[in-house]
Motif scaffolding. Structure first.
Motif, mmCIF file in Angstrom:
data_model
loop_
_atom_site.group_PDB
_atom_site.id
_atom_site.type_symbol
_atom_site.label_atom_id
_atom_site.label_comp_id
_atom_site.label_asym_id
_atom_site.label_seq_id
_atom_site.Cartn_x
_atom_site.Cartn_y
_atom_site.Cartn_z
ATOM 1 N N THR A 112 23.854 9.426 0.749
ATOM 2 C CA THR A 112 23.391 10.586 1.686
ATOM 3 C C THR A 112 24.500 11.340 1.708
ATOM 4 O O THR A 112 25.860 11.110 1.527
ATOM 5 C CB THR A 112 22.885 10.144 2.978
ATOM 6 O OG1 THR A 112 24.128 9.582 3.512
ATOM 7 C CG2 THR A 112 21.803 9.082 2.978
ATOM 8 N N ALA A 113 24.424 12.749 2.054
ATOM 9 C CA ALA A 113 25.437 13.758 2.380
ATOM 10 C C ALA A 113 24.776 14.574 3.176
ATOM 11 O O ALA A 113 23.449 14.962 3.522
ATOM 12 C CB ALA A 113 25.935 14.426 1.014
ATOM 13 N N ARG A 114 25.919 15.291 4.127
ATOM 14 C CA ARG A 114 25.036 16.329 5.261
ATOM 15 C C ARG A 114 26.102 17.412 5.456
ATOM 16 O O ARG A 114 27.359 16.937 5.351
ATOM 17 C CB ARG A 114 25.180 15.406 6.452
ATOM 18 C CG ARG A 114 24.566 16.287 7.665
ATOM 19 C CD ARG A 114 24.659 15.605 9.019
ATOM 20 N NE ARG A 114 24.471 16.291 10.121
ATOM 21 C CZ ARG A 114 23.261 16.634 10.730
ATOM 22 N NH1 ARG A 114 22.040 16.256 10.093
ATOM 23 N NH2 ARG A 114 23.029 17.442 11.797
ATOM 24 N N PHE A 115 25.748 18.583 5.276
ATOM 25 C CA PHE A 115 26.730 19.808 5.380
ATOM 26 C C PHE A 115 26.121 20.544 6.611
ATOM 27 O O PHE A 115 24.828 20.680 6.680
ATOM 28 C CB PHE A 115 26.541 20.518 4.151
ATOM 29 C CG PHE A 115 27.028 19.952 2.845
ATOM 30 C CD1 PHE A 115 28.320 20.096 2.539
ATOM 31 C CD2 PHE A 115 26.143 19.257 2.141
ATOM 32 C CE1 PHE A 115 28.814 19.174 1.310
ATOM 33 C CE2 PHE A 115 26.428 18.783 0.768
ATOM 34 C CZ PHE A 115 27.709 18.753 0.530
ATOM 35 N N THR A 116 26.889 21.039 7.202
ATOM 36 C CA THR A 116 26.485 21.914 8.415
ATOM 37 C C THR A 116 27.325 22.941 8.521
ATOM 38 O O THR A 116 28.614 23.110 8.210
ATOM 39 C CB THR A 116 26.860 21.134 9.803
ATOM 40 O OG1 THR A 116 28.061 20.830 9.956
ATOM 41 C CG2 THR A 116 26.116 20.142 9.986
ATOM 42 N N GLN A 117 26.963 24.302 8.751
ATOM 43 C CA GLN A 117 27.495 25.567 8.897
ATOM 44 C C GLN A 117 27.067 26.276 10.216
ATOM 45 O O GLN A 117 25.721 26.568 10.349
ATOM 46 C CB GLN A 117 27.099 26.422 7.773
ATOM 47 C CG GLN A 117 27.799 27.799 7.947
ATOM 48 C CD GLN A 117 29.325 27.797 8.060
ATOM 49 O OE1 GLN A 117 29.948 27.712 6.916
ATOM 50 N NE2 GLN A 117 29.810 28.435 9.156
ATOM 51 N N LYS A 118 27.906 26.494 11.150
ATOM 52 C CA LYS A 118 27.604 27.270 12.394
ATOM 53 C C LYS A 118 27.679 28.790 12.049
ATOM 54 O O LYS A 118 28.730 29.005 11.402
ATOM 55 C CB LYS A 118 28.626 26.756 13.500
ATOM 56 C CG LYS A 118 28.173 27.550 14.870
ATOM 57 C CD LYS A 118 29.197 26.948 15.958
ATOM 58 C CE LYS A 118 28.764 25.527 16.295
ATOM 59 N NZ LYS A 118 29.670 25.240 17.559
ATOM 60 N N ILE A 119 26.749 29.603 12.582
ATOM 61 C CA ILE A 119 26.566 30.980 12.673
ATOM 62 C C ILE A 119 26.369 31.567 13.868
ATOM 63 O O ILE A 119 25.820 31.017 14.627
ATOM 64 C CB ILE A 119 25.385 31.268 11.563
ATOM 65 C CG1 ILE A 119 24.017 31.000 11.829
ATOM 66 C CG2 ILE A 119 25.808 30.865 9.885
ATOM 67 C CD1 ILE A 119 23.010 31.532 11.184
ATOM 68 N N GLN A 120 26.676 32.791 13.771
ATOM 69 C CA GLN A 120 26.458 33.651 15.198
ATOM 70 C C GLN A 120 25.725 34.880 14.442
ATOM 71 O O GLN A 120 26.062 35.885 13.522
ATOM 72 C CB GLN A 120 27.696 34.015 15.679
ATOM 73 C CG GLN A 120 27.543 34.944 17.212
ATOM 74 C CD GLN A 120 28.689 35.230 17.741
ATOM 75 O OE1 GLN A 120 29.869 35.205 17.340
ATOM 76 N NE2 GLN A 120 28.663 35.103 19.129
ATOM 77 N N LEU A 121 24.533 35.194 15.216
ATOM 78 C CA LEU A 121 23.810 36.411 14.829
ATOM 79 C C LEU A 121 24.388 37.629 15.663
ATOM 80 O O LEU A 121 24.974 37.499 16.681
ATOM 81 C CB LEU A 121 22.420 36.174 15.528
ATOM 82 C CG LEU A 121 21.458 35.091 15.000
ATOM 83 C CD1 LEU A 121 20.049 35.397 15.378
ATOM 84 C CD2 LEU A 121 21.619 35.085 13.366
#
Length: 672
Positions: A112-121
């Motif tokens: 398994t692999a998990r990537f996360t990216q936080k963004i701001q509108l």
């Protein structure tokens, strides 16, 4: 830059395997992706990308060191226009191991692999975000792939403005899908697999013949006694010399086998893309030019050689290393220095492989193995029986004769690629009569050359008449007579099925532009309406202008009297050309959105029918035949290349399963 190199390598190696409609099956991605949008506040979100990786496969980190497998890359489209990323993409736990292939430490995921990216509108009215990902997974081979993720900030799916699909486009996309019944029948065995498996041995045989021809060229033939003498005289015992010569032959086979391995990687690429490339008009013209260049190199006007530094380095390595590895580099030196003679022959082999039935990469490996075995055979054989060396003919002008004859054969193959471009573009330049006339001219020129009527100044002395040259001239004169018979009588040339243009692509006036003069429909909707009006079932024929195996089936199987009668009297024939480059009207063009978020621009008739085939029948190869009732019931398994008896039985079984009951459903959706 690493990704660019990988793409350029893909294009370069594909250029070595010229085109026709490729017969390949869509591969299954060893990584299954899912996505999630997590809301932290009104303006802050987390984009989550999760992967489930098949056993034995590795997906690579964004931070894997350079020099090995390619890292995963993310591209956030239109960043700054309504949103911004907060920090880098985060990853789940990774593994590190040393790669013996690339000789670097690699960082990768397993399972398994998990990537996360936080963004701001920065604009709360933004509808969504598009993220492009490139990744590579490796097991015994490596596969590179692109993936598109679409995140919506509303209850409606997000469609990027650049490829927005209005209601009309959606309707056009929906028209691609049929309400098929009994679809599970498509994958059942038809008993034709044994016929397709025989193709591998045919390709192996072609490769073996190519290797034998290469042995007769001045680049290879003189090397046989020199190399065998080296192994038998430079060792302490005859048995050791024989063993080393045998290993040398094995290394030759191994080198040509290794040359075919990259094509197994390319065979895993989306075969619709490869099909599009293979049937590209300009690419076929490019191959036409390449084979003409090969021909004139054999005529002696110039030599096509690999850089001399490659041969020097390989030769130095064989002297410096010694032992088994040194022998391998000796074999590599032979392969490099003989390229000016073997290169055009290998090019012809690659062309024949691409124009053959079956899996392209597997066929190429079989052909390369055949070529290597033939090339290696004399080095081992003469080491076992040194006395046979005395019976070898001496080098001389006869080898130049072989090269010139091969040059004419290269010109004949070049015309096939020009014919592909002509058929796909529907230019009308190389009609069947013109094509056959040019082949007749080439055959007569070869015969005249072998009889000493003329010579190429660049190749040296005149051809000396001998039983061999006279016999060869007779063979080519007979071939010219065979072509002439087909040209003036219109008789099918079954020995050459698939190579000349189809019989309906002719200068003569025709009542039908369908194979064998049959009545056919090149539009699914019109054929479906005829089926419902006549009560006859449908034979759905996915074909292509540049599909050699389609022509073979039409000229060798469909021409059988019983099969022809069934096709003419009992079925409505719908032939859909997946390489038809004619553009759809502007108002009929659209972008099809797949469920996984990827998109395909439907601009030409061929784009439409190839996508139609893939979506409804899960196949992208041609020829591909399906039996349907007027109410779209599958009447049996799909079938591809096969023999007359199997095909006739398949047609009969479809008729037995078909029950004539009138169709009373809604009107058919209009197709292009």
């Amino acid at each position: 830059m690493d990704r660019l190199k990988a793409i350029l390598l893909l294009i370069f190696l594909y250029f070595l395997s010229p085109g026709q409609t490729l017969q390949a099956q869509a591969s299954v991605d060893p990584v299954q992706w899912s996505q999630e949008l997590v809301r932290e506040s009104d303006s802050v979100y987390v984009l989550v990308f999760e992967a489930r990786i098949d056993p034995e496969w590795h997906l690579y980190s964004q931070h894997t060191p350079p020099g090995g497998a390619l890292p995963t890359e993310f591209t956030f489209k239109n960043e700054g226009a309504g949103y911004r990323t907060l920090g880098p993409v985060q990853e789940s736990e990774t593994h590190t191991a040393f790669s013996t292939i690339f000789e670097v430490e690699e960082t990768f995921f397993k399972g398994t692999a998990r990537f996360t990216q936080k963004i701001q509108l920065t604009d709360l009215k933004i509808k969504g975000i598009q993220v492009e990902m490139f990744y590579q997974v490796c097991a015994e081979v490596c596969i590179g792939a692109d993936k598109t993720f679409l995140f919506s900030f509303s209850d409606q799916p997000y469609v990027p403005e650049a490829a927005a699909l209005d209601a009309a486009s959606l309707a056009k996309g929906d028209a691609l899908l049929l309400d098929l019944k009994n679809k599970e029948l498509l994958g059942q065995d038809t008993g034709s697999g044994s016929v397709r498996r025989q193709g591998i041995w045919v390709i192996f045989g072609l490769g073996f013949i190519g290797g034998l021809l290469a042995l007769l060229t001045p680049c290879v033939f003189p090397m046989i006694p020199l190399t065998v003498s080296f192994f038998t005289k430079q060792t302490s015992s005859r048995s050791k010399g024989v063993a080393r010569a045998g290993f040398y032959g094995f290394c030759i086979v191994l080198i040509y086998f290794l040359l075919s391995l990259p094509f197994h990687f390319f065979d895993s690429v989306d075969s619709q893309i490869l099909n599009t490339i293979a049937t590209n008009i300009w690419l076929n013209l490019f191959f036409f030019g390449v084979f003409v260049a090969f021909a004139f190199s054999f005529f002696g006007y110039y030599e096509l050689t690999l850089p001399s530094s490659w041969a020097s380095k390989a030769d130095q390595a064989s002297d410096r290393i010694g032992g088994a590895i040194g022998i391998f580099f000796m074999a590599l030196t032979l392969a490099i220095v003989s390229f000016s003679c073997t290169g055009p022959i290998l090019g012809g082999l690659l062309g024949s492989t691409a124009l053959s039935e079956g899996d392209v990469a597997t066929n190429l490996t079989a052909g390369m193995l055949g070529f290597g075995v033939a090339l290696a055979l004399p080095f081992t054989l003469f080491a076992l029986f040194p006395s046979l060396l005395q019976r070898l003919p001496s080098s001389g002008g006869w080898m130049e004769t072989v090269k010139v004859v091969l040059g004419f054969l290269e010109l004949g193959l070049a015309l096939k690629f020009l014919s592909n471009a002509d058929l796909i573009g529907n230019w009308g330049i190389l009609k069947r009569e013109v094509f056959l006339g040019l082949w007749i001219l080439l055959a007569l020129l070869v015969a005249a050359y072998l009889l000493g009527v003329f010579r190429f100044k660049k190749t040296g002395a005149d051809v000396r008449r001998s039983p061999w040259s006279i016999g060869g001239a007779f063979v080519f004169l007979s071939f010219a007579a065979y072509l002439t018979y087909g040209l003036f009588t219109g008789a099918p040339l079954k020995m050459l099925s698939g190579f000349p243009p189809p019989d309906f692509y002719t200068l003569r006036a025709q009542n039908s532009d369908c194979p064998l003069g049959l009545e056919c429909y090149k539009d699914f909707d019109k054929g479906l309406q005829e089926s419902r009006a006549s009560g006859k079932p449908i034979l759905l024929d996915f074909t292509g202008w540049a599909c050699v195996n389609c022509r073979k089936m039409e000229e060798q199987v469909w021409s059988d009297p019983e099969v022809f009668q069934i096709l003419r009297d009992d079925y409505v024939l719908i032939s859909l050309y997946v390489d038809e480059r004619r553009l759809l009207p502007a108002d009929r063009q659209f972008v099809y959105a797949y469920e996984n978020g990827t998109r395909k621009e439907i601009e030409s008739v061929g784009d439409y029918w190839s996508t139609f085939q893939n979506l409804n029948f899960g196949a992208v190869s041609q020829p591909y035949y399906v039996l349907l009732s007027p109410s779209l019931e599958i009447l049996g398994p799909a079938i591809q290349n096969t023999d007359i008896d199997t095909y006739r039985t398949w047609l009969d079984n479809g008729l037995k399963l078909y029950i004539k009951d009138p169709f009373t459903g809604s009107e058919a959706i209009e197709f292009p």
